[in-house]
Design an enzyme around this catalytic site. Structure first.
Site, PDB file in Angstrom:
ATOM      1  N   GLU A 107      54.890  23.837   4.702  1.00 33.17           N
ATOM      2  CA  GLU A 107      54.983  23.467   3.869  1.00 33.17           C
ATOM      3  C   GLU A 107      53.815  23.075   2.449  1.00 33.17           C
ATOM      4  OE1 GLU A 107      58.166  21.508   2.352  1.00 33.17           O
ATOM      5  OE2 GLU A 107      56.042  21.492   0.897  1.00 33.17           O
ATOM      6  N   ASP A 157      63.987  26.273  -1.629  1.00 32.43           N
ATOM      7  CA  ASP A 157      64.262  26.323  -4.037  1.00 32.43           C
ATOM      8  C   ASP A 157      65.404  27.465  -3.415  1.00 32.43           C
ATOM      9  OD1 ASP A 157      62.745  24.447  -3.726  1.00 32.43           O
ATOM     10  OD2 ASP A 157      60.826  25.809  -2.777  1.00 32.43           O
TER      11      ASP A 157
HETATM   12  C1  LIG Z   1      64.271  21.888  -1.816  1.00 38.39           C
HETATM   13  S1  LIG Z   1      62.874  21.691  -1.143  1.00 38.39           S
HETATM   14  C2  LIG Z   1      63.730  21.183   1.110  1.00 38.39           C
HETATM   15  C3  LIG Z   1      62.480  20.070   1.723  1.00 38.39           C
HETATM   16  C4  LIG Z   1      63.139  19.656   2.849  1.00 38.39           C
HETATM   17  N1  LIG Z   1      64.098  21.064   3.959  1.00 38.39           N
HETATM   18  C5  LIG Z   1      64.819  19.035   2.996  1.00 38.39           C
HETATM   19  O1  LIG Z   1      66.159  19.528   3.015  1.00 38.39           O
HETATM   20  O2  LIG Z   1      64.599  17.740   2.048  1.00 38.39           O
HETATM   21  C6  LIG Z   1      61.968  23.102  -0.110  1.00 38.39           C
HETATM   22  C7  LIG Z   1      60.721  22.738   0.124  1.00 38.39           C
HETATM   23  O3  LIG Z   1      60.378  23.744   0.592  1.00 38.39           O
HETATM   24  C8  LIG Z   1      59.175  24.166   0.325  1.00 38.39           C
HETATM   25  N2  LIG Z   1      58.901  25.784   0.556  1.00 38.39           N
HETATM   26  C9  LIG Z   1      58.893  26.237  -0.635  1.00 38.39           C
HETATM   27  N3  LIG Z   1      58.524  27.882  -0.277  1.00 38.39           N
HETATM   28  C10 LIG Z   1      57.945  27.451   1.167  1.00 38.39           C
HETATM   29  C11 LIG Z   1      56.841  28.353   1.798  1.00 38.39           C
HETATM   30  N4  LIG Z   1      57.110  29.894   1.271  1.00 38.39           N
HETATM   31  N5  LIG Z   1      56.143  27.825   2.825  1.00 38.39           N
HETATM   32  C12 LIG Z   1      56.255  26.395   2.735  1.00 38.39           C
HETATM   33  N6  LIG Z   1      56.659  25.593   1.933  1.00 38.39           N
HETATM   34  C13 LIG Z   1      57.813  26.502   1.277  1.00 38.39           C
HETATM   35  C14 LIG Z   1      59.416  23.413  -0.637  1.00 38.39           C
HETATM   36  O4  LIG Z   1      57.091  22.942  -1.457  1.00 38.39           O
HETATM   37  C15 LIG Z   1      60.220  22.502  -1.135  1.00 38.39           C
HETATM   38  O5  LIG Z   1      59.304  20.780  -0.332  1.00 38.39           O
END
Ligand SMILES: C[S@@+](CC[C@H](N)C(=O)[O-])C[C@H]1O[C@@H](n2cnc3c(N)ncnc32)[C@H](O)[C@@H]1O
Length: 246
Positions: A107, A157
């Protein structure tokens, strides 16, 4: 992980120049922790958050870094990796339910990692580690080939504007990385509340020689997160996919 407290915009997040040649799937958000998060961070970050050597931006991974699960957890056990573990709701629930399995959350959002540490602390969990890294970089070199039993990507995302689609995490190139780290028979679980991204995910899975699978039922272990609840409240349908590494 001391450099992750940096709250300034990460230049590499927007411009794929310098260290990174691919656009990343995130933008850096504020890294400020609330008091509870800070307390858990101070108590647990040294042991639970991996100290990853960087090669450039604060979420990068030096290609020489290797994750040694047996050394990290002090045992041989199945390994589950969650990408974008957010606030850690699913990770903490799963680690509580399965003490015989080890879990690694990747994360980039420090407050999410700190929130996960609160759950780890309350549950007195020893089978979870976190890494503040750009997940594709970790899958390219940090995680050994065939070392992962399950890989979870829940609500990546959506990058819904067409001009931003190139930032989406789940692409054919990412499927290659997922195929690299998962052992044969290992499971890749995905979920999204964005119908058109679900379509893309299904196409990625169908087009990958490494996976068999596609759309599926929600599985019991994927507990409701704050993010999913917001999507449901906004009237969006939830899509699940499951694929097996052939
Ligand atoms: C929309 S949130 C969903 C969080 C969680 N999986 C949930 O279902 O509640 C997407 C998460 O992915 C993380 N994220 C996006 N791109 C990433 C990457 N390349 N590596 C690690 N984390 C990432 C973002 O910081 C965010 O916390």
């Amino acid at each position: 992980m001391s450099d992750s407290a940096d709250t300034r915009p990460d230049p590499a997040a927007d411009a794929p120049t310098g260290y990174r040649t691919e656009p990343v799937s995130f933008t850096r958000r504020g890294g400020r922790l609330n008091d509870r998060q800070q307390r858990s961070w101070d108590l647990l970050a040294d042991t639970m958050v991996l100290d990853v050597t960087r090669q450039g931006p604060s979420t990068s991974v030096d290609p020489d870094v290797r994750f040694d699960a047996a050394a990290t957890f002090g045992r041989e056990a199945p390994l589950v990796v969650e990408i974008g573990s957010g606030r850690g709701e699913v990770l903490v629930h799963a680690a509580t339910q399965a003490p015989g399995t080890d879990f690694l959350g990747l994360e980039v959002y420090k407050p999410g990692v700190a929130q996960t540490l609160i759950g780890i602390r309350h549950g007195e969990l020893t089978n979870v580690r976190l890494a503040i890294v750009n997940a594709p970089e970790a899958l390219t070199t940090m995680l050994p080939e065939g070392s992962v039993d399950e890989l979870w990507v829940h609500f990546p995302d959506p990058w819904h504007k067409k001009r931003h689609h190139k930032r989406r995490l789940v692409t054919p190139a990412f499927a290659e990385l997922a195929g690299r780290v998962l052992r044969p028979g290992g499971t890749w679980r995905l979920a999204t509340d964005w119908a058109e991204y679900a379509e893309q995910m299904a196409e990625v899975v169908a087009g990958s020689p490494d996976f068999e699978g596609g759309r599926s039922e929600r599985w019991d272990g994927r507990v409701l997160t704050r993010f999913e609840a917001k999507g449901i409240a906004a009237g969006r349908e939830i899509h699940d996919l499951t694929a097996v590494r052939v």
